[in-house]
Design a protein around this motif. Structure first.
Motif, PDB file in Angstrom:
ATOM      1  N   VAL A   1      26.266  30.044  26.683  1.00 40.71           N
ATOM      2  CA  VAL A   1      25.635  30.637  27.871  1.00 40.71           C
ATOM      3  C   VAL A   1      24.191  30.144  28.003  1.00 40.71           C
ATOM      4  O   VAL A   1      23.736  29.784  29.091  1.00 40.71           O
ATOM      5  CB  VAL A   1      25.673  32.178  27.780  1.00 40.71           C
ATOM      6  N   ALA A   2      23.464  30.130  26.867  1.00 39.25           N
ATOM      7  CA  ALA A   2      22.072  29.670  26.888  1.00 39.25           C
ATOM      8  C   ALA A   2      21.989  28.196  27.281  1.00 39.25           C
ATOM      9  O   ALA A   2      21.080  27.805  28.031  1.00 39.25           O
ATOM     10  CB  ALA A   2      21.430  29.898  25.523  1.00 39.25           C
ATOM     11  N   GLN A   3      22.924  27.378  26.792  1.00 36.13           N
ATOM     12  CA  GLN A   3      22.917  25.954  27.146  1.00 36.13           C
ATOM     13  C   GLN A   3      23.112  25.761  28.648  1.00 36.13           C
ATOM     14  O   GLN A   3      22.447  24.920  29.267  1.00 36.13           O
ATOM     15  CB  GLN A   3      24.028  25.223  26.387  1.00 36.13           C
ATOM     16  N   LYS A   4      23.990  26.563  29.244  1.00 38.98           N
ATOM     17  CA  LYS A   4      24.199  26.471  30.691  1.00 38.98           C
ATOM     18  C   LYS A   4      22.909  26.800  31.437  1.00 38.98           C
ATOM     19  O   LYS A   4      22.510  26.086  32.369  1.00 38.98           O
ATOM     20  CB  LYS A   4      25.320  27.427  31.130  1.00 38.98           C
ATOM     21  N   ALA A   5      22.259  27.891  31.023  1.00 36.02           N
ATOM     22  CA  ALA A   5      21.039  28.329  31.703  1.00 36.02           C
ATOM     23  C   ALA A   5      19.912  27.309  31.527  1.00 36.02           C
ATOM     24  O   ALA A   5      19.246  26.925  32.500  1.00 36.02           O
ATOM     25  CB  ALA A   5      20.606  29.698  31.172  1.00 36.02           C
ATOM     26  N   LEU A   6      19.711  26.852  30.297  1.00 45.67           N
ATOM     27  CA  LEU A   6      18.622  25.910  30.020  1.00 45.67           C
ATOM     28  C   LEU A   6      18.870  24.560  30.698  1.00 45.67           C
ATOM     29  O   LEU A   6      17.943  23.925  31.216  1.00 45.67           O
ATOM     30  CB  LEU A   6      18.463  25.723  28.508  1.00 45.67           C
ATOM     31  N   SER A   7      20.146  24.133  30.689  1.00 53.10           N
ATOM     32  CA  SER A   7      20.498  22.872  31.351  1.00 53.10           C
ATOM     33  C   SER A   7      20.215  22.933  32.837  1.00 53.10           C
ATOM     34  O   SER A   7      19.733  21.971  33.440  1.00 53.10           O
ATOM     35  CB  SER A   7      21.975  22.539  31.115  1.00 53.10           C
ATOM     36  N   CYS A   8      20.490  24.093  33.424  1.00 53.97           N
ATOM     37  CA  CYS A   8      20.263  24.247  34.862  1.00 53.97           C
ATOM     38  C   CYS A   8      18.767  24.183  35.184  1.00 53.97           C
ATOM     39  O   CYS A   8      18.367  23.554  36.161  1.00 53.97           O
ATOM     40  CB  CYS A   8      20.862  25.560  35.355  1.00 53.97           C
ATOM     41  N   VAL A   9      17.956  24.808  34.332  1.00 49.35           N
ATOM     42  CA  VAL A   9      16.500  24.724  34.516  1.00 49.35           C
ATOM     43  C   VAL A   9      16.061  23.266  34.464  1.00 49.35           C
ATOM     44  O   VAL A   9      15.238  22.803  35.275  1.00 49.35           O
ATOM     45  CB  VAL A   9      15.766  25.550  33.437  1.00 49.35           C
ATOM     46  N   TYR A  10      16.628  22.516  33.517  1.00 50.21           N
ATOM     47  CA  TYR A  10      16.278  21.097  33.373  1.00 50.21           C
ATOM     48  C   TYR A  10      16.738  20.297  34.594  1.00 50.21           C
ATOM     49  O   TYR A  10      16.002  19.452  35.111  1.00 50.21           O
ATOM     50  CB  TYR A  10      16.924  20.545  32.095  1.00 50.21           C
ATOM     51  N   ARG A  11      17.964  20.547  35.066  1.00 50.99           N
ATOM     52  CA  ARG A  11      18.529  19.774  36.183  1.00 50.99           C
ATOM     53  C   ARG A  11      17.773  19.989  37.494  1.00 50.99           C
ATOM     54  O   ARG A  11      17.782  19.111  38.357  1.00 50.99           O
ATOM     55  CB  ARG A  11      20.012  20.130  36.385  1.00 50.99           C
TER      56      ARG A  11
ATOM     57  N   ASN B   1      14.705  20.110  37.632  1.00 47.54           N
ATOM     58  CA  ASN B   1      13.396  19.506  37.320  1.00 47.54           C
ATOM     59  C   ASN B   1      12.326  20.522  36.935  1.00 47.54           C
ATOM     60  O   ASN B   1      11.136  20.290  37.171  1.00 47.54           O
ATOM     61  CB  ASN B   1      12.906  18.654  38.506  1.00 47.54           C
ATOM     62  N   GLN B   2      12.769  21.649  36.372  1.00 53.54           N
ATOM     63  CA  GLN B   2      11.819  22.670  35.903  1.00 53.54           C
ATOM     64  C   GLN B   2      10.815  23.028  37.007  1.00 53.54           C
ATOM     65  O   GLN B   2       9.616  23.215  36.744  1.00 53.54           O
ATOM     66  CB  GLN B   2      11.089  22.183  34.636  1.00 53.54           C
ATOM     67  N   SER B   3      11.313  23.104  38.220  1.00 54.41           N
ATOM     68  CA  SER B   3      10.429  23.286  39.375  1.00 54.41           C
ATOM     69  C   SER B   3      10.780  24.499  40.226  1.00 54.41           C
ATOM     70  O   SER B   3      10.281  24.642  41.347  1.00 54.41           O
ATOM     71  CB  SER B   3      10.460  22.027  40.264  1.00 54.41           C
ATOM     72  N   PHE B   4      11.666  25.375  39.702  1.00 52.46           N
ATOM     73  CA  PHE B   4      12.109  26.518  40.500  1.00 52.46           C
ATOM     74  C   PHE B   4      12.116  27.783  39.644  1.00 52.46           C
ATOM     75  O   PHE B   4      12.140  27.726  38.412  1.00 52.46           O
ATOM     76  CB  PHE B   4      13.502  26.261  41.084  1.00 52.46           C
ATOM     77  N   GLY B   5      12.100  28.912  40.343  1.00 54.32           N
ATOM     78  CA  GLY B   5      12.050  30.203  39.661  1.00 54.32           C
ATOM     79  C   GLY B   5      13.418  30.747  39.307  1.00 54.32           C
ATOM     80  O   GLY B   5      14.453  30.098  39.508  1.00 54.32           O
ATOM     81  N   VAL B   6      13.424  31.972  38.795  1.00 53.62           N
ATOM     82  CA  VAL B   6      14.641  32.594  38.268  1.00 53.62           C
ATOM     83  C   VAL B   6      15.748  32.667  39.311  1.00 53.62           C
ATOM     84  O   VAL B   6      16.890  32.252  39.063  1.00 53.62           O
ATOM     85  CB  VAL B   6      14.322  34.010  37.737  1.00 53.62           C
ATOM     86  N   ASN B   7      15.452  33.179  40.491  1.00 58.99           N
ATOM     87  CA  ASN B   7      16.507  33.428  41.475  1.00 58.99           C
ATOM     88  C   ASN B   7      17.188  32.148  41.939  1.00 58.99           C
ATOM     89  O   ASN B   7      18.409  32.108  42.119  1.00 58.99           O
ATOM     90  CB  ASN B   7      15.946  34.195  42.681  1.00 58.99           C
TER      91      ASN B   7
ATOM     92  N   LEU C   1      10.326  28.128  36.163  1.00 60.08           N
ATOM     93  CA  LEU C   1      10.821  28.144  34.790  1.00 60.08           C
ATOM     94  C   LEU C   1      10.653  26.763  34.165  1.00 60.08           C
ATOM     95  O   LEU C   1      10.979  25.747  34.788  1.00 60.08           O
ATOM     96  CB  LEU C   1      12.308  28.531  34.770  1.00 60.08           C
ATOM     97  N   GLN C   2      10.152  26.759  32.927  1.00 62.63           N
ATOM     98  CA  GLN C   2       9.970  25.495  32.220  1.00 62.63           C
ATOM     99  C   GLN C   2      10.458  25.643  30.787  1.00 62.63           C
ATOM    100  O   GLN C   2      10.306  26.703  30.168  1.00 62.63           O
ATOM    101  CB  GLN C   2       8.490  25.088  32.240  1.00 62.63           C
ATOM    102  N   LEU C   3      11.083  24.584  30.265  1.00 60.72           N
ATOM    103  CA  LEU C   3      11.598  24.600  28.907  1.00 60.72           C
ATOM    104  C   LEU C   3      10.461  24.490  27.895  1.00 60.72           C
ATOM    105  O   LEU C   3       9.465  23.808  28.138  1.00 60.72           O
ATOM    106  CB  LEU C   3      12.565  23.426  28.692  1.00 60.72           C
ATOM    107  N   THR C   4      10.618  25.154  26.760  1.00 56.63           N
ATOM    108  CA  THR C   4       9.682  24.981  25.654  1.00 56.63           C
ATOM    109  C   THR C   4      10.310  24.031  24.630  1.00 56.63           C
ATOM    110  O   THR C   4      11.499  23.712  24.697  1.00 56.63           O
ATOM    111  CB  THR C   4       9.390  26.319  24.961  1.00 56.63           C
TER     112      THR C   4
END
Length: 613
Positions: free
Chosen positions: A419-429, A431-437, A496-499
């Motif tokens: 589940v975390a991989q799906k969420a983190l991958s989506c943030v990456y895809r 471009n770490q340029s959008f918010g939660v919603n 959202l941005q990945l650490t």
């Protein structure tokens, strides 16, 4: 104007600062961080000090003030806070004064004269007064050695309580280029801290970032279903203890106060709409233990320096975590167990968002929106609340605290790597340029116009989480933020941005458990019973409090200025029967031993004699 004529600290040794700590303030050892800050200030360095409420910030400039020749100027935001600090310093035998609008012209002139003649060691002044031309002119002729800026988060536009008059304090360095400045606050995230340093023009500052943790406070959230009944029930369970109930509107403050009084619970209302004399009366009665419960808006704020507040209840969700942290921090300042209870209804959060939507677009609205969202994430957290709170201020903890409702009534957990991989991958895809919603909409395969315009319906992560609800993914993303795998960039519209920590999860190199999202928050309450576990003579403690109240009333002081509850409790534990033994009790210095020692020793001896008989 240069500060080359400013007074310089005496040669400083560690024993000198420890001697002042013990002789003047009556404490045997420094708290964490105090000693290194005091040494830096005494060496003439600028400092930024972040310490939790009740962590002992005041001593970080009060002790150097007594070690140095000359005057320490303390910039303080509230008259009540100034008066309280000055009363406590005078009770310890320290020459202190304040300048404020309630004083007569004659009293002000006398204070100015005493400051100029070196008869005052610490002078408390508002930021508005400091920045006047007249006051700056007067400072030319004063033996100024140090400036302390209290509640320094007010300087920053990123802070939760930005005040333009505070921001102007940066010009002090233009007038006194060599004068050391110490800025202190309990509530400042990384962005706010950098803004404070920049606006005050601090030179090569010593930065002390203490822990934001207040382990003696138990954080508890209850689902808000019959709030008035819940509140009454809670207050009956803590009868006799001092506490504050915070509400978001004046009308609600008055309604709740009236209902509590009708049900036999004595409470007083406090908000900015009341007359000044009424507010002053309520605050004074609360400080003196004549009233135990105050129902208030945030107007009942920074001036509350009462150490024996045992609980803080938030009837409504606050607008930001900084306010929540500061308000809950008014409980347990004496280090004894305390409780912070919040009644939460998601509709309250929605109402605050609607209020925010009505404001004019701009940077300030964006900041407030980010902070409100973080507050909502705290309320809906499925992980240890203390971890969420500390994480917000950049202090990451792996271990849960064991002293919040989530720890005491833990939610179910599940293996969450996929589940975390799906969420983190989506943030990456994206471009770490959008918010939660937006990330959640992509995960769930939404086909709204914005997603199509951005081409996000073509991403490999589009729709990979459609089997779960919007609320489920919001909870997962919030947990990943709380655990340090994601951050929300306040400067970039809460994107959202990945650490670096996320890399191990994406590669499948670490195991990860998250809480099963509890989409309906269960009613949870944890009674704070740690006070009962302390081994002290409770009958003697009650007698000591009664004696303290009588002395305080006679001297026209709040009881805690005589001694706070922690000191009385230690007396009831140690049972001192001589001046030397009483001096060993934390909070008993030479001045207080001289003034109050005989009365308290006599009471203790009488109590012990009765026990023998």
């Amino acid at each position: 104007m240069s500060s080359s004529s400013a007074a310089v600290c005496q040669s400083v040794s560690l024993p000198a600062s420890e001697q002042i700590l013990q002789d003047v303030f009556g404490y045997q050892t420094f708290r964490t961080g105090q000693q290194e800050v005091i040494e830096a200030v005494a060496e003439g360095r600028d400092c930024l000090v972040i310490m939790p409420t009740g962590g002992g910030k005041s001593l970080c400039y009060q002790i150097p003030a007594l070690m140095c020749d000359g005057l320490t100027l303390v910039v303080s935001p509230l008259i009540s806070l100034m008066k309280d600090q000055v009363d406590q310093l005078k009770a310890n035998g320290v020459a202190a004064a304040c300048l404020n609008s309630t004083q007569s012209r004659e009293a002000m002139q006398e204070t100015y004269r005493a400051m100029q003649d070196g008869e005052v060691k610490l002078a408390y002044v508002s930021p508005e007064r400091v920045m006047t031309r007249e006051f700056m002119e007067r400072l030319r002729d004063m033996p100024l050695s140090l400036v302390a800026v209290d509640e320094a988060h007010c300087i920053s536009q990123w802070g939760h309580d930005f005040r333009p008059e505070y921001a102007a304090l940066g010009t002090l360095k233009q007038h006194f280029d060599q004068l050391p400045i110490i800025a202190l606050t309990a509530t400042a995230d990384e962005t706010t801290r950098q803004d404070i340093l920049s606006r005050l023009s601090l030179t090569d500052p010593h930065i002390y970032l203490g822990s934001f943790d207040r382990p003696n406070i138990r954080y508890t959230l209850q689902e808000k279903y019959k709030p008035m009944s819940q509140l009454s029930s809670y207050l009956r369970g803590v009868r006799g203890q001092c506490g504050i109930v915070y509400c978001n509107s004046r009308k609600r403050v008055e309604q709740i106060t009236e209902k509590l009084c009708e049900s036999g619970i004595r409470a007083a209302a406090y908000h900015a709409g009341l007359e000044f004399d009424e507010r002053a009366r309520v605050q004074e009665d609360f400080q003196r233990d004549d009233i135990h419960i105050v129902v208030a808006t945030v107007a009942f704020g920074m001036g509350i320096n009462k150490p024996n507040v045992r609980f803080v209840v938030h009837y409504d969700i606050p607008r930001n975590i900084e306010s929540y942290y500061q308000e809950t921090g008014r409980a347990g300042r004496d280090g004894l167990p305390a409780e912070a209870v919040m009644f939460y209804d998601p509709s309250d959060l929605a109402w605050l968002r609607r209020c925010l939507d009505e404001k004019e677009d701009g940077a300030q609205k964006q900041i407030e929106s980010h902070k409100l969202n973080a507050m909502g994430a705290f309320a809906e957290a499925q992980t240890c609340r203390r971890q969420v709170l500390l994480n917000y201020f950049g202090e990451y903890r792996e271990e849960p605290c064991g002293n919040c409702d989530i720890c005491l009534d833990p939610p179910k957990r599940f293996a969450a790597v996929e589940v975390a991989q799906k969420a983190l991958s989506c943030v990456y895809r994206v471009n770490q340029s959008f918010g939660v919603n937006h990330v959640v909409d992509v995960l769930r395969g939404m086909q709204n116009q914005r997603i199509r315009e951005l081409g996000h319906d073509k991403l490999s992560t589009h729709g990979i989480g459609r089997e779960h609800s919007h609320e489920f993914w919001v909870s997962i993303l919030r947990q990943l933020i709380h655990r340090g795998y994601l951050v929300q960039n306040i400067v970039r519209s809460s994107t959202l941005q990945l650490t670096e920590k996320a890399r191990g999860v994406l590669r499948g190199e670490v195991e990860l458990e998250l809480a099963v999202p509890r989409l309906d928050i269960a009613a949870r309450s944890a009674k704070n019973d740690k006070l009962a576990s302390r081994h002290y003579d409770k009958k003697l403690f009650a007698k000591l409090r009664k004696l303290r109240k009588a002395i305080a009333d006679e001297e026209d002081l709040p009881p805690y200025v005589v001694f706070n509850d922690a000191t009385l409790m230690e007396m009831a534990e140690m049972l001192p029967t001589s001046a030397g033994e009483l001096l060993a009790v934390n909070g008993v210095g030479h001045r207080k031993l001289e003034k109050y020692g005989d009365a308290f020793l006599t009471l203790i001896e009488e109590h012990l004699t009765l026990g023998i008989e």
